[in-house]
Design an enzyme around this catalytic site. Structure first.
Site, mmCIF file in Angstrom:
data_model
loop_
_atom_site.group_PDB
_atom_site.id
_atom_site.type_symbol
_atom_site.label_atom_id
_atom_site.label_comp_id
_atom_site.label_asym_id
_atom_site.label_seq_id
_atom_site.Cartn_x
_atom_site.Cartn_y
_atom_site.Cartn_z
ATOM 1 N N LEU A 64 0.843 -1.206 0.000
ATOM 2 C CA LEU A 64 0.000 0.000 0.000
ATOM 3 C C LEU A 64 0.873 1.249 0.000
ATOM 4 C CD1 LEU A 64 -2.659 -0.988 2.710
ATOM 5 C CD2 LEU A 64 -2.784 -1.303 0.234
ATOM 6 N N LYS A 74 6.261 -3.243 12.128
ATOM 7 C CA LYS A 74 5.394 -3.022 13.295
ATOM 8 C C LYS A 74 4.094 -3.823 13.147
ATOM 9 C CE LYS A 74 7.078 1.319 15.125
ATOM 10 N NZ LYS A 74 8.312 1.422 14.331
ATOM 11 N N VAL A 105 -6.393 19.503 26.249
ATOM 12 C CA VAL A 105 -7.041 20.804 26.473
ATOM 13 C C VAL A 105 -6.866 21.701 25.239
ATOM 14 C CG1 VAL A 105 -7.001 22.882 27.918
ATOM 15 C CG2 VAL A 105 -6.622 20.625 28.954
ATOM 16 N N SER A 182 -14.038 18.676 8.225
ATOM 17 C CA SER A 182 -14.519 17.306 7.991
ATOM 18 C C SER A 182 -16.011 17.295 7.619
ATOM 19 C CB SER A 182 -14.280 16.454 9.229
ATOM 20 O OG SER A 182 -14.755 17.136 10.361
ATOM 21 N N ARG A 185 -16.323 17.515 4.028
ATOM 22 C CA ARG A 185 -15.876 16.262 3.419
ATOM 23 C C ARG A 185 -16.891 15.138 3.644
ATOM 24 N NH1 ARG A 185 -11.199 17.404 6.294
ATOM 25 N NH2 ARG A 185 -11.265 15.355 7.292
ATOM 26 N N GLY A 191 -14.853 17.442 14.691
ATOM 27 C CA GLY A 191 -14.221 17.847 15.954
ATOM 28 C C GLY A 191 -14.576 19.281 16.318
ATOM 29 N N ASP A 192 -14.708 20.137 15.297
ATOM 30 C CA ASP A 192 -15.082 21.533 15.531
ATOM 31 C C ASP A 192 -15.824 22.046 14.296
ATOM 32 O OD1 ASP A 192 -13.104 21.755 13.668
ATOM 33 O OD2 ASP A 192 -11.753 22.961 14.881
ATOM 34 N N ASP A 252 -15.019 28.231 14.851
ATOM 35 C CA ASP A 252 -14.123 29.245 14.275
ATOM 36 C C ASP A 252 -14.855 29.905 13.111
ATOM 37 O OD1 ASP A 252 -12.095 28.563 15.973
ATOM 38 O OD2 ASP A 252 -10.955 27.397 14.508
#
Ligand code: DTP
Length: 331
Positions: A64, A74, A105, A182, A185, A191-192, A252
């Site tokens: 890939l 790994k 935070v 996101s 998308r 997240g925000d 934002d």
């Protein structure tokens, strides 16, 4: 920008590999401070997530894009032992544990977390008693720590989008509003909330003149009870908190010059890995691309005048990059 958390998408047949790779990526970003390694781990996680079939060996994974010898080893170690020595060491290292906890935070980045750790602030409980060491953003980040860690469902972003669009339309129908990140998308959770706004009277060549447009917008959204806190407010960027139900969310709002709107929309739609790939492609095509402009590189290595952009697709066309819909930019 929101804090990244390991994706827990159990429909991804390689989700366990992705989770350890994201944990390694976070360690490289926040503790070791090696952004290249961090991006390499994230790229590998993204390739495995997209693959859609369970990988059975490191050798298979190496086929890939973005998975080299080290990551493939790994994967073998994880398949053979069910764990990774490197991750065990990280999880047992006091500084790593503290920095990981403190960077939860909003407003506390790796450097601040390290500074706090060095001054004896090793966890959130101790931080709560040492808020004099924090700035306004970090104090709000701590106040809303649990809320900000809750992902925002798409329907709630739609609700916020409708309020902002309606408010700005009432103020002046010429306002353009696009929620990026996101959400644009097509993700089910964000997240925000990254909002870009623009107005034809606000152009890049007039930037020297003071504009109170964003201040006016923020004041109205406060009166509407959408915005509940201000982290910071400049002429072009508001960072704050909004609330439409019981959970406070990071919001934002950026005011972008009208002639630079699409470069900003492209940039803030991401993903960040997609942006990096596109920027590299632009360079190979003799252009420099950022969140403001697309400019041809002259033979002297000095960028020329920005090209005129009237849509996001224009940017793809100029650099001869196959157009990708926002939902196709989730790499
Ligand atoms: P999330 O759902 O976690 O908020 P996101 O919206 O993709 O995910 P951010 O809110 O952190 O992510 O940032 C919004 C966009 O800004 C991101 O998708 C791409 C762009 N961006 C942020 N940081 C970078 C960067 N370092 N390089 C390139 N693009 C970036």
């Amino acid at each position: 920008m929101s804090k990244r958390k390991a994706p827990s998408d159990s429909t991804n047949p390689n989700h366990d590999f992705c989770e350890f790779l994201i944990e390694l990526a976070d360690y490289e970003k926040n503790v070791a401070r090696n952004i290249y390694k961090s991006n390499a781990y994230r790229k590998a996680a993204s390739a495995l997530a997209k693959h859609g079939k369970r990988i059975k060996s490191g050798e298979e994974a190496q086929k890939l894009d973005g998975i080299g010898d080290k990551i493939s080893k790994k994967i073998d170690e994880f398949l053979e032992t069910g764990k990774l020595k490197k991750l065990d060491n990280i999880r047992n290292d006091d500084a790593s544990v503290s920095i990981k906890e403190l960077t939860r935070v909003s407003g506390i980045g790796p450097a601040k977390a390290k500074e706090l750790y060095d001054s004896g602030v090793t966890n959130i409980d101790i931080l709560l008693k040492n808020q004099d060491k924090l700035n306004h953003h970090q104090i709000l980040g701590l106040k809303y720590l649990n809320d900000f860690e809750e992902k925002i469902p798409r329907n709630e972003v739609i609700e916020v989008e409708q309020i902002i669009k309606k408010t700005l339309h009432n103020l002046d129908p010429k306002y353009k509003v696009t929620i990026c990140g996101s959400y644009r998308r097509g993700k089910e959770f964000s997240g925000d909330i990254d909002t870009l706004i623009s107005h034809p009277s606000f152009m890049s060549h007039g930037l020297k003149k003071k504009s109170d447009k964003l201040q006016v917008v923020v004041d109205i959204l406060k009166k509407n009870n959408l915005i509940t806190e201000t982290i910071s407010l400049g002429e072009a960027k508001f960072m704050g908190v909004c609330k439409v139900n019981r959970i406070s969310r990071r919001l934002d709002i950026r005011l972008n010059p009208y002639d630079q709107f699409y470069c900003a929309v492209l940039y803030f739609t991401g993903s960040d890995l997609f942006n990096k790939q596109m920027r590299e492609h632009a360079i190979n095509q003799g252009f420099t691309l950022n969140e403001y402009t697309l400019r041809p590189m002259g033979s002297t290595g000095i960028p020329g005048e920005p090209v005129e952009i009237t849509s996001e697709k224009d940017i793809f066309d100029y650099i001869d990059y196959p157009y990708k819909k926002p939902e196709e930019r989730n790499i």
